[in-house]
Design an enzyme around this catalytic site. Sequence first.
Site, PDB file in Angstrom:
ATOM      1  N   GLU A   1       6.392 -29.704 -48.833  1.00 41.72           N
ATOM      2  CA  GLU A   1       5.921 -30.343 -50.084  1.00 41.72           C
ATOM      3  C   GLU A   1       5.550 -31.900 -50.377  1.00 41.72           C
ATOM      4  OE1 GLU A   1       9.586 -29.675 -53.410  1.00 41.72           O
ATOM      5  OE2 GLU A   1       9.195 -27.901 -53.309  1.00 41.72           O
TER       6      GLU A   1
ATOM      7  N   GLU B   1       7.613 -17.790 -51.383  1.00 44.59           N
ATOM      8  CA  GLU B   1       8.658 -18.376 -52.622  1.00 44.59           C
ATOM      9  C   GLU B   1       8.134 -17.444 -53.887  1.00 44.59           C
ATOM     10  OE1 GLU B   1      10.247 -22.390 -52.911  1.00 44.59           O
ATOM     11  OE2 GLU B   1       9.905 -23.153 -51.268  1.00 44.59           O
TER      12      GLU B   1
HETATM   13  C1  XIL Z   1      16.303 -24.337 -54.239  1.00 46.66           C
HETATM   14  C2  XIL Z   1      17.119 -23.350 -53.765  1.00 46.66           C
HETATM   15  O1  XIL Z   1      16.729 -22.345 -54.535  1.00 46.66           O
HETATM   16  C3  XIL Z   1      18.324 -23.767 -54.528  1.00 46.66           C
HETATM   17  O2  XIL Z   1      19.658 -23.064 -54.711  1.00 46.66           O
HETATM   18  C4  XIL Z   1      18.702 -24.699 -54.309  1.00 46.66           C
HETATM   19  O3  XIL Z   1      19.317 -25.583 -55.166  1.00 46.66           O
HETATM   20  C5  XIL Z   1      17.379 -26.171 -54.013  1.00 46.66           C
HETATM   21  O4  XIL Z   1      16.238 -25.424 -53.614  1.00 46.66           O
HETATM   22  N1  XIL Z   1      11.171 -25.164 -53.367  1.00 46.66           N
HETATM   23  C6  XIL Z   1      11.601 -25.000 -52.175  1.00 46.66           C
HETATM   24  C7  XIL Z   1      13.360 -24.324 -52.001  1.00 46.66           C
HETATM   25  O5  XIL Z   1      11.212 -25.171 -50.856  1.00 46.66           O
HETATM   26  O6  XIL Z   1      13.824 -24.435 -50.825  1.00 46.66           O
HETATM   27  C8  XIL Z   1      13.962 -24.462 -52.759  1.00 46.66           C
HETATM   28  O7  XIL Z   1      15.086 -24.070 -52.954  1.00 46.66           O
HETATM   29  C9  XIL Z   1      12.801 -24.256 -54.622  1.00 46.66           C
HETATM   30  C10 XIL Z   1      11.974 -24.985 -54.367  1.00 46.66           C
END
Ligand code: XIL
Length: 340
Positions: free
Chosen positions: A148, A254
């Site tokens: 990101e 994701e």
């Molecule tokens: C999220 C997790 O799912 C949560 O449990 C945590 O509280 C915050 O992070 N983008 C990403 C992930 O790259 O690492 C994130 O994961 C969601 C958004």
Amino acid sequence: MITLLLFLSCSPEPFSSCDPSTQVLQDEFPFPVGVAANPLALETNPPYQEIINTQFNSITPENIFKPVYLQPEEGRFDWTEADKLVDYCEVNGKRLHAHTLIWYQQLPYWMENFQGSPEAWEQMMKSHIQTVVRHFKGKVTSWDVVNEAFEDDGSLRENIWLQHIGESYIEKAFRFAHEADSTVLLFYNDYSIAGKRKKRNAILAFLNEIRAKGVRVDGIGMQMHIGYNYPGNAAISKAITNIWENDFLLHLSELDISINPGGRDMPEPDSARLARQAEKYAFVFNTYQEVPADFQHGITIWGVSDAQSWIPSFFGRDDYPLLFNEDFLPKPAFCNLLIQ
Ligand code: XIL
């Protein structure tokens, strides 16, 4: 028992032909099908473990490989929980895609408040990356090296790394990771790559530029935190093609599909939207199947059941974005994937 429940909950039509004991996701597709997992839940939650054991062949640590967990104090690394996930993957033959080295969230307090010259910041970043990458060398297939780093308008995100090291932090992060393990695959990972064309173009241009300087970047993770109605299918197809045509491995890293992006009250899932969610999941999997095999790093679903999805707590809304419901029973989206 679980099998029976899985079967029954897939009715009524058109999603009824779903028996996860004989048809499992990982066998349905020729590419890795992964899930974000947490070692604590794997240890303590039998239905969660059962689903991961049977359905998925790749794991991404949902949180435990992030800096706040791995280096809670400067110079003190804590591998305890992360290594449990490594062991689980070894014992159960799951691929491990590691996430993530350099991000602007889930940083330990000391790192966020680190004081020093640009050189000291670079050294601190290098030490984190290389200690972590060396620890997991040979145990993980791939790393999300930078996560990101771009805004939706295509500019670089103002984060501590950009502020203290400058825009070269991205290529340096990739170089440091490669120095520590020359065989592990290195990914750049971000959201809205399908929905925001400017962002995608900026990421591709940037990564192509650092590659031209000899920096190793193997692939791109499109996070795919999407909605049942957004982005449109054409935009998703286009983004997928765009990435592998630029010669990057593609990880849909994701995936979850919101049925309540507008955040209205939805104490129970809306069944019409669950059906549209099922279609969207199928569309994403089918479109990904068309990617040439050499570019398919796999699809990873961001969690097992709606009860543990990050979306309701993170965004403060009711939502049901995953393949299994709060009781670990399969949703139409799951059954629909099996009959593709
Ligand atoms: C999220 C997790 O799912 C949560 O449990 C945590 O509280 C915050 O992070 N983008 C990403 C992930 O790259 O690492 C994130 O994961 C969601 C958004």
